[in-house]
Design a protein around this motif. Sequence first.
Motif, PDB file in Angstrom:
ATOM      1  N   MET A   1     -14.939  12.277 -13.685  1.00 53.95           N
ATOM      2  CA  MET A   1     -14.944  11.109 -12.816  1.00 53.95           C
ATOM      3  C   MET A   1     -13.661  10.315 -13.029  1.00 53.95           C
ATOM      4  O   MET A   1     -13.161  10.198 -14.131  1.00 53.95           O
ATOM      5  CB  MET A   1     -16.138  10.218 -13.140  1.00 53.95           C
ATOM      6  N   SER A   2     -13.178   9.742 -11.956  1.00 54.56           N
ATOM      7  CA  SER A   2     -11.971   8.923 -12.060  1.00 54.56           C
ATOM      8  C   SER A   2     -12.351   7.494 -12.434  1.00 54.56           C
ATOM      9  O   SER A   2     -13.427   7.016 -12.073  1.00 54.56           O
ATOM     10  CB  SER A   2     -11.194   8.935 -10.746  1.00 54.56           C
ATOM     11  N   PRO A   3     -11.470   6.810 -13.155  1.00 58.83           N
ATOM     12  CA  PRO A   3     -11.775   5.419 -13.520  1.00 58.83           C
ATOM     13  C   PRO A   3     -11.754   4.517 -12.293  1.00 58.83           C
ATOM     14  O   PRO A   3     -11.059   4.780 -11.320  1.00 58.83           O
ATOM     15  CB  PRO A   3     -10.654   5.048 -14.482  1.00 58.83           C
ATOM     16  N   GLU A   4     -12.521   3.463 -12.365  1.00 59.65           N
ATOM     17  CA  GLU A   4     -12.552   2.508 -11.256  1.00 59.65           C
ATOM     18  C   GLU A   4     -11.288   1.653 -11.292  1.00 59.65           C
ATOM     19  O   GLU A   4     -10.863   1.197 -12.350  1.00 59.65           O
ATOM     20  CB  GLU A   4     -13.780   1.621 -11.388  1.00 59.65           C
ATOM     21  N   HIS A   5     -10.676   1.495 -10.144  1.00 55.74           N
ATOM     22  CA  HIS A   5      -9.432   0.735 -10.056  1.00 55.74           C
ATOM     23  C   HIS A   5      -9.722  -0.704  -9.648  1.00 55.74           C
ATOM     24  O   HIS A   5     -10.682  -0.978  -8.938  1.00 55.74           O
ATOM     25  CB  HIS A   5      -8.484   1.364  -9.035  1.00 55.74           C
ATOM     26  N   GLY A   6      -8.822  -1.606 -10.055  1.00 62.87           N
ATOM     27  CA  GLY A   6      -8.914  -3.001  -9.653  1.00 62.87           C
ATOM     28  C   GLY A   6      -8.427  -3.169  -8.228  1.00 62.87           C
ATOM     29  O   GLY A   6      -8.039  -2.207  -7.563  1.00 62.87           O
ATOM     30  N   PRO A   7      -8.416  -4.389  -7.725  1.00 63.81           N
ATOM     31  CA  PRO A   7      -7.955  -4.647  -6.368  1.00 63.81           C
ATOM     32  C   PRO A   7      -6.495  -4.228  -6.189  1.00 63.81           C
ATOM     33  O   PRO A   7      -5.687  -4.354  -7.107  1.00 63.81           O
ATOM     34  CB  PRO A   7      -8.095  -6.153  -6.191  1.00 63.81           C
ATOM     35  N   ARG A   8      -6.190  -3.721  -5.024  1.00 67.40           N
ATOM     36  CA  ARG A   8      -4.825  -3.302  -4.718  1.00 67.40           C
ATOM     37  C   ARG A   8      -3.958  -4.546  -4.489  1.00 67.40           C
ATOM     38  O   ARG A   8      -4.340  -5.461  -3.766  1.00 67.40           O
ATOM     39  CB  ARG A   8      -4.826  -2.430  -3.470  1.00 67.40           C
ATOM     40  N   ARG A   9      -2.782  -4.570  -5.110  1.00 70.48           N
ATOM     41  CA  ARG A   9      -1.854  -5.688  -4.956  1.00 70.48           C
ATOM     42  C   ARG A   9      -0.828  -5.355  -3.888  1.00 70.48           C
ATOM     43  O   ARG A   9      -0.386  -4.224  -3.773  1.00 70.48           O
ATOM     44  CB  ARG A   9      -1.122  -5.943  -6.262  1.00 70.48           C
ATOM     45  N   SER A  10      -0.440  -6.362  -3.140  1.00 70.11           N
ATOM     46  CA  SER A  10       0.642  -6.172  -2.186  1.00 70.11           C
ATOM     47  C   SER A  10       1.983  -6.351  -2.905  1.00 70.11           C
ATOM     48  O   SER A  10       2.059  -6.931  -3.988  1.00 70.11           O
ATOM     49  CB  SER A  10       0.521  -7.177  -1.033  1.00 70.11           C
ATOM     50  N   ARG A  11       3.012  -5.837  -2.303  1.00 68.90           N
ATOM     51  CA  ARG A  11       4.369  -6.028  -2.823  1.00 68.90           C
ATOM     52  C   ARG A  11       4.789  -7.459  -2.499  1.00 68.90           C
ATOM     53  O   ARG A  11       4.546  -7.945  -1.397  1.00 68.90           O
ATOM     54  CB  ARG A  11       5.288  -5.023  -2.133  1.00 68.90           C
ATOM     55  N   VAL A  12       5.438  -8.141  -3.428  1.00 72.19           N
ATOM     56  CA  VAL A  12       5.825  -9.541  -3.236  1.00 72.19           C
ATOM     57  C   VAL A  12       7.334  -9.618  -3.029  1.00 72.19           C
ATOM     58  O   VAL A  12       8.106  -9.061  -3.811  1.00 72.19           O
ATOM     59  CB  VAL A  12       5.411 -10.406  -4.442  1.00 72.19           C
ATOM     60  N   ILE A  13       7.727 -10.314  -1.978  1.00 70.51           N
ATOM     61  CA  ILE A  13       9.136 -10.560  -1.676  1.00 70.51           C
ATOM     62  C   ILE A  13       9.331 -12.063  -1.564  1.00 70.51           C
ATOM     63  O   ILE A  13       8.535 -12.744  -0.912  1.00 70.51           O
ATOM     64  CB  ILE A  13       9.548  -9.881  -0.352  1.00 70.51           C
ATOM     65  N   MET A  14      10.374 -12.566  -2.195  1.00 71.58           N
ATOM     66  CA  MET A  14      10.681 -14.000  -2.106  1.00 71.58           C
ATOM     67  C   MET A  14      11.895 -14.185  -1.209  1.00 71.58           C
ATOM     68  O   MET A  14      12.900 -13.496  -1.370  1.00 71.58           O
ATOM     69  CB  MET A  14      10.960 -14.578  -3.481  1.00 71.58           C
ATOM     70  N   VAL A  15      11.797 -15.126  -0.282  1.00 72.88           N
ATOM     71  CA  VAL A  15      12.927 -15.436   0.594  1.00 72.88           C
ATOM     72  C   VAL A  15      13.742 -16.571  -0.028  1.00 72.88           C
ATOM     73  O   VAL A  15      13.344 -17.178  -1.022  1.00 72.88           O
ATOM     74  CB  VAL A  15      12.457 -15.771   2.030  1.00 72.88           C
ATOM     75  N   GLU A  16      14.880 -16.862   0.547  1.00 70.50           N
ATOM     76  CA  GLU A  16      15.867 -17.768  -0.046  1.00 70.50           C
ATOM     77  C   GLU A  16      15.320 -19.112  -0.546  1.00 70.50           C
ATOM     78  O   GLU A  16      15.601 -19.488  -1.674  1.00 70.50           O
ATOM     79  CB  GLU A  16      17.033 -17.990   0.907  1.00 70.50           C
ATOM     80  N   PRO A  17      14.557 -19.867   0.231  1.00 67.59           N
ATOM     81  CA  PRO A  17      14.072 -21.156  -0.311  1.00 67.59           C
ATOM     82  C   PRO A  17      13.259 -20.978  -1.597  1.00 67.59           C
ATOM     83  O   PRO A  17      13.386 -21.770  -2.533  1.00 67.59           O
ATOM     84  CB  PRO A  17      13.213 -21.723   0.815  1.00 67.59           C
ATOM     85  N   ALA A  18      12.449 -19.940  -1.660  1.00 69.11           N
ATOM     86  CA  ALA A  18      11.651 -19.692  -2.868  1.00 69.11           C
ATOM     87  C   ALA A  18      12.548 -19.284  -4.032  1.00 69.11           C
ATOM     88  O   ALA A  18      12.332 -19.716  -5.166  1.00 69.11           O
ATOM     89  CB  ALA A  18      10.610 -18.615  -2.598  1.00 69.11           C
TER      90      ALA A  18
END
Length: 85
Positions: A1-18
């Motif tokens: 059996m495969s281990p249970e995975h946590g929630p999938r994370r999105s890729r984070v991109i920061m734009v210039e003001p951030a």
Amino acid sequence: MSPEHGPRRSRVIMVEPALTQLAKLTASETHRLDRAIVAVSVNPELGTEVPGTLLRDYVDAIDGVRVIFYVTALRTVTIVAYVEA
């Protein structure tokens, strides 16, 4: 059996003001902000909608940080527009 995975994370991109705000933060503030960014990358429903825009405004009162962001249509990328700590 495969281990249970946590929630999938999105890729984070920061734009210039951030990125500009991020450069002004201390190491402690950056650490607190990192936790908030991970939270919104896992759960893009966090925060409140900014009326008339695609933006969401997430405030973590415990860590004292704020992240304004939006998520792409497929929820694979979170674009951070503004941060404060």
